[in-house]
Design an enzyme around this catalytic site. Structure first.
Site, PDB file in Angstrom:
ATOM      1  N   LYS A  78     -32.945  17.126  55.443  1.00 32.35           N
ATOM      2  CA  LYS A  78     -31.507  17.496  55.649  1.00 32.35           C
ATOM      3  C   LYS A  78     -31.769  18.327  57.015  1.00 32.35           C
ATOM      4  O   LYS A  78     -32.852  18.857  57.542  1.00 32.35           O
ATOM      5  CB  LYS A  78     -31.368  18.865  54.713  1.00 32.35           C
ATOM      6  N   GLY A 174     -13.338  23.788  41.761  1.00 35.05           N
ATOM      7  CA  GLY A 174     -13.210  23.284  43.259  1.00 35.05           C
ATOM      8  C   GLY A 174     -12.677  21.875  43.149  1.00 35.05           C
ATOM      9  O   GLY A 174     -13.221  21.111  42.540  1.00 35.05           O
ATOM     10  N   VAL A 175     -11.487  21.717  43.714  1.00 36.40           N
ATOM     11  CA  VAL A 175     -10.902  20.504  43.645  1.00 36.40           C
ATOM     12  C   VAL A 175     -10.617  19.929  45.006  1.00 36.40           C
ATOM     13  O   VAL A 175      -9.385  19.733  45.612  1.00 36.40           O
ATOM     14  CB  VAL A 175      -9.577  20.531  42.674  1.00 36.40           C
ATOM     15  N   GLY A 176     -11.662  19.952  45.821  1.00 32.69           N
ATOM     16  CA  GLY A 176     -11.648  19.323  47.198  1.00 32.69           C
ATOM     17  C   GLY A 176     -11.837  17.898  47.272  1.00 32.69           C
ATOM     18  O   GLY A 176     -11.200  17.324  46.458  1.00 32.69           O
ATOM     19  N   VAL A 178     -14.323  15.933  46.488  1.00 36.29           N
ATOM     20  CA  VAL A 178     -14.874  15.404  45.204  1.00 36.29           C
ATOM     21  C   VAL A 178     -14.016  15.695  43.993  1.00 36.29           C
ATOM     22  O   VAL A 178     -13.481  14.893  43.376  1.00 36.29           O
ATOM     23  CB  VAL A 178     -16.362  15.631  45.075  1.00 36.29           C
ATOM     24  N   TYR A 180     -11.157  16.715  43.361  1.00 40.75           N
ATOM     25  CA  TYR A 180      -9.406  16.199  43.436  1.00 40.75           C
ATOM     26  C   TYR A 180      -9.719  14.779  42.847  1.00 40.75           C
ATOM     27  O   TYR A 180      -8.939  14.296  41.956  1.00 40.75           O
ATOM     28  CB  TYR A 180      -8.891  16.239  44.632  1.00 40.75           C
TER      29      TYR A 180
HETATM   30  P1  NAD Z   1     -15.146  20.204  49.718  1.00 40.42           P
HETATM   31  O1  NAD Z   1     -15.254  21.368  50.514  1.00 40.42           O
HETATM   32  O2  NAD Z   1     -13.938  19.294  49.986  1.00 40.42           O
HETATM   33  O3  NAD Z   1     -14.298  20.997  48.288  1.00 40.42           O
HETATM   34  C1  NAD Z   1     -15.025  22.089  47.673  1.00 40.42           C
HETATM   35  C2  NAD Z   1     -13.644  22.943  46.883  1.00 40.42           C
HETATM   36  O4  NAD Z   1     -14.459  23.674  46.226  1.00 40.42           O
HETATM   37  C3  NAD Z   1     -12.772  23.653  47.992  1.00 40.42           C
HETATM   38  O5  NAD Z   1     -11.654  23.321  47.949  1.00 40.42           O
HETATM   39  C4  NAD Z   1     -13.359  25.156  47.800  1.00 40.42           C
HETATM   40  O6  NAD Z   1     -11.942  25.940  48.175  1.00 40.42           O
HETATM   41  C5  NAD Z   1     -13.534  24.863  46.395  1.00 40.42           C
HETATM   42  N1  NAD Z   1     -14.554  26.194  45.957  1.00 40.42           N
HETATM   43  C6  NAD Z   1     -15.873  26.685  46.406  1.00 40.42           C
HETATM   44  N2  NAD Z   1     -16.203  27.657  45.770  1.00 40.42           N
HETATM   45  C7  NAD Z   1     -15.565  27.822  44.675  1.00 40.42           C
HETATM   46  C8  NAD Z   1     -15.375  28.764  43.442  1.00 40.42           C
HETATM   47  N3  NAD Z   1     -16.265  29.441  43.339  1.00 40.42           N
HETATM   48  N4  NAD Z   1     -14.377  28.480  42.827  1.00 40.42           N
HETATM   49  C9  NAD Z   1     -13.321  27.820  42.972  1.00 40.42           C
HETATM   50  N5  NAD Z   1     -13.308  26.668  44.018  1.00 40.42           N
HETATM   51  C10 NAD Z   1     -14.489  26.974  44.882  1.00 40.42           C
HETATM   52  O7  NAD Z   1     -16.406  19.700  49.055  1.00 40.42           O
HETATM   53  P2  NAD Z   1     -16.696  18.648  48.435  1.00 40.42           P
HETATM   54  O8  NAD Z   1     -16.988  17.371  49.596  1.00 40.42           O
HETATM   55  O9  NAD Z   1     -15.524  18.022  47.516  1.00 40.42           O
HETATM   56  O10 NAD Z   1     -17.994  18.802  47.664  1.00 40.42           O
HETATM   57  C11 NAD Z   1     -18.065  19.558  46.324  1.00 40.42           C
HETATM   58  C12 NAD Z   1     -19.346  19.838  45.969  1.00 40.42           C
HETATM   59  O11 NAD Z   1     -20.080  18.573  45.850  1.00 40.42           O
HETATM   60  C13 NAD Z   1     -20.271  20.672  47.204  1.00 40.42           C
HETATM   61  O12 NAD Z   1     -21.351  21.472  46.466  1.00 40.42           O
HETATM   62  C14 NAD Z   1     -21.056  19.493  48.038  1.00 40.42           C
HETATM   63  O13 NAD Z   1     -22.170  20.186  48.405  1.00 40.42           O
HETATM   64  C15 NAD Z   1     -21.256  18.677  46.643  1.00 40.42           C
HETATM   65  N6  NAD Z   1     -21.574  17.300  47.071  1.00 40.42           N
HETATM   66  C16 NAD Z   1     -20.611  16.507  47.773  1.00 40.42           C
HETATM   67  C17 NAD Z   1     -20.854  15.204  48.069  1.00 40.42           C
HETATM   68  C18 NAD Z   1     -19.713  14.395  48.859  1.00 40.42           C
HETATM   69  O14 NAD Z   1     -19.649  13.168  49.064  1.00 40.42           O
HETATM   70  N7  NAD Z   1     -18.755  14.954  49.276  1.00 40.42           N
HETATM   71  C19 NAD Z   1     -21.914  14.644  47.756  1.00 40.42           C
HETATM   72  C20 NAD Z   1     -22.695  15.179  46.830  1.00 40.42           C
HETATM   73  C21 NAD Z   1     -22.491  16.611  46.439  1.00 40.42           C
END
Ligand code: NAD
Length: 347
Positions: A78, A174-176, A178, A180
């Site tokens: 990382k 968390g509906v970002g 992933v 969503y």
């Molecule tokens: P993102 O930033 O697009 O979405 C995360 C969402 O979670 C945001 O909308 C944020 O406002 C919300 N959030 C954060 N803390 C919160 C809480 N306590 N309560 C409610 N909502 C909360 O991130 P992502 O890319 O969707 O990733 C989500 C998680 O999955 C992260 O932990 C990331 O490390 C993990 N992850 C992502 C990937 C990937 O391909 N993007 C791969 C492996 C792991």
């Protein structure tokens, strides 16, 4: 520092400081025994340098375990770029980081993570070929979401004996990117959704697109449901939140969900099935690693879908041995990495 490296199992730490661009970077290599170490590049603020080093090492180990269980020919790493507290030229900083990656000669392949985006990867790629998640390769999130969806199906089959998600209630934190997409797949499969997010816009999208119910961020833990799907930040499975949970299954994408190791034991004692995060969320890594290796899309998709089978095997083994699932997953990953080490030293 060396004690910390030893307890984490970290193989190497690389540092780079470039005052001209403001780059302050740490690359933590956990292992290269199975191949070049792959792992995202985080670009966030840290209270101090030690926090950044600890974060890099902890996340690098997770990447090693993720690669090993996914059967990828990679070790884990990382990188952490400390966000400058003064104005800076983002493109120049990323290009300088690319130069740093090049100097490691292929030991490390970088990718997107919190705080970085595809355009950053494109800038990095101007100085190194050891980068994935560029605009040519694309966003891993939909593939992470597909793996999580398959993992939820496998968990429901194992714990509840059900073949379908239709009519089941899933809560998503968390509906970002992933979360969503997981919501979309679950809605398509007939699940009923309750979502929470720190931001209102993503919640509104889920209400509009999937008729999801919404709760305030602190209330999601106590909503009764069949599945809790954490897709926000890590360390949310702690004493306080575990005591509120009213679900038989936890299966979501967030990295490092267990605040501490013993919280996985607490879940086992409460009869809650926990899908180890680095296994259920490995779809994104599988996608970026295999796209980088120019493998066909259909083969990549099949491998992501098989995350469900891997989880089922792990659950059955944990049940037979009486071992907590998170501990068994760690043991499996450590043994895969160790056997690669034996093969290397025998060669
Ligand atoms: P993102 O930033 O697009 O979405 C995360 C969402 O979670 C945001 O909308 C944020 O406002 C919300 N959030 C954060 N803390 C919160 C809480 N306590 N309560 C409610 N909502 C909360 O991130 P992502 O890319 O969707 O990733 C989500 C998680 O999955 C992260 O932990 C990331 O490390 C993990 N992850 C992502 C990937 C990937 O391909 N993007 C791969 C492996 C792991």
């Amino acid at each position: 520092m060396f004690k910390q490296m030893e307890s984490n199992g970290a193989q190497r730490l690389h540092f780079c400081s470039d005052p001209a661009t403001g780059l302050k970077a740490i690359i933590a290599i956990h292992s290269t025994l199975r191949g070049p170490a792959i792992g995202g590049c985080r670009f966030i603020s840290y209270q101090n340098d030690n926090d950044a080093i600890t974060d890099a090492m902890r996340l690098a180990r997770g990447m090693s375990y993720k690669s090993a269980l996914a059967g990828l020919p990679h070790g884990g790493a990382k990188s952490v770029l400390i966000y400058p507290d003064h104005p800076f030229d983002r493109a120049a900083l990323m290009q300088q980081f690319g130069q740093f990656v090049t100097e490691l000669g292929g030991e490390y392949i970088t990718a997107m993570d919190s705080g970085t985006q595809i355009s950053d990867m494109d800038n990095i790629s101007m100085k190194t070929r050891w980068v994935t998640c560029t605009s040519e390769i694309g966003d891993p999130s939909p593939h992470t979401a597909l793996g999580v969806f398959e993992g939820i199906k496998a968990s429901v089959k194992f714990k509840l004996g059900l073949q379908s998600l239709s009519g089941l209630h899933v809560t998503i934190q968390g509906v970002g990117h992933v979360g969503y997409e997981v919501a979309r797949l679950l809605h398509q499969a007939g699940a009923i959704l309750t979502v929470s997010d720190m931001n209102t816009e993503p919640v509104k999208r889920c209400q509009r697109d999937f008729q999801a119910s919404a709760v305030a961020p602190d209330d999601i833990y106590s909503v009764p449901a069949e599945v809790f799907c954490p897709c926000g930040l890590g360390a949310i499975l702690n004493d306080e939140h575990i005591s509120q949970l009213q679900v038989p299954i936890i299966a979501g994408s967030a990295n490092n969900q267990l605040a501490q190791e013993h919280h996985g034991d607490q879940l086992k004692d409460k009869g809650i099935l926990y899908a180890p995060d680095y296994l259920i969320n490995s779809g994104g890594l599988i996608f970026v690693a295999l796209q980088y290796a120019k493998q066909p899309a259909a083969m990549i998709r099949n491998k992501v879908i098989r995350i469900g089978d891997s989880l089922l095997h792990l659950y059955k083994e944990a049940e037979q041995s009486g071992t907590a699932i998170h501990r068994l997953a760690d043991e499996r990953a450590q043994s895969i990495i160790a056997s690669a080490g034996k093969m290397t030293s025998a060669a």
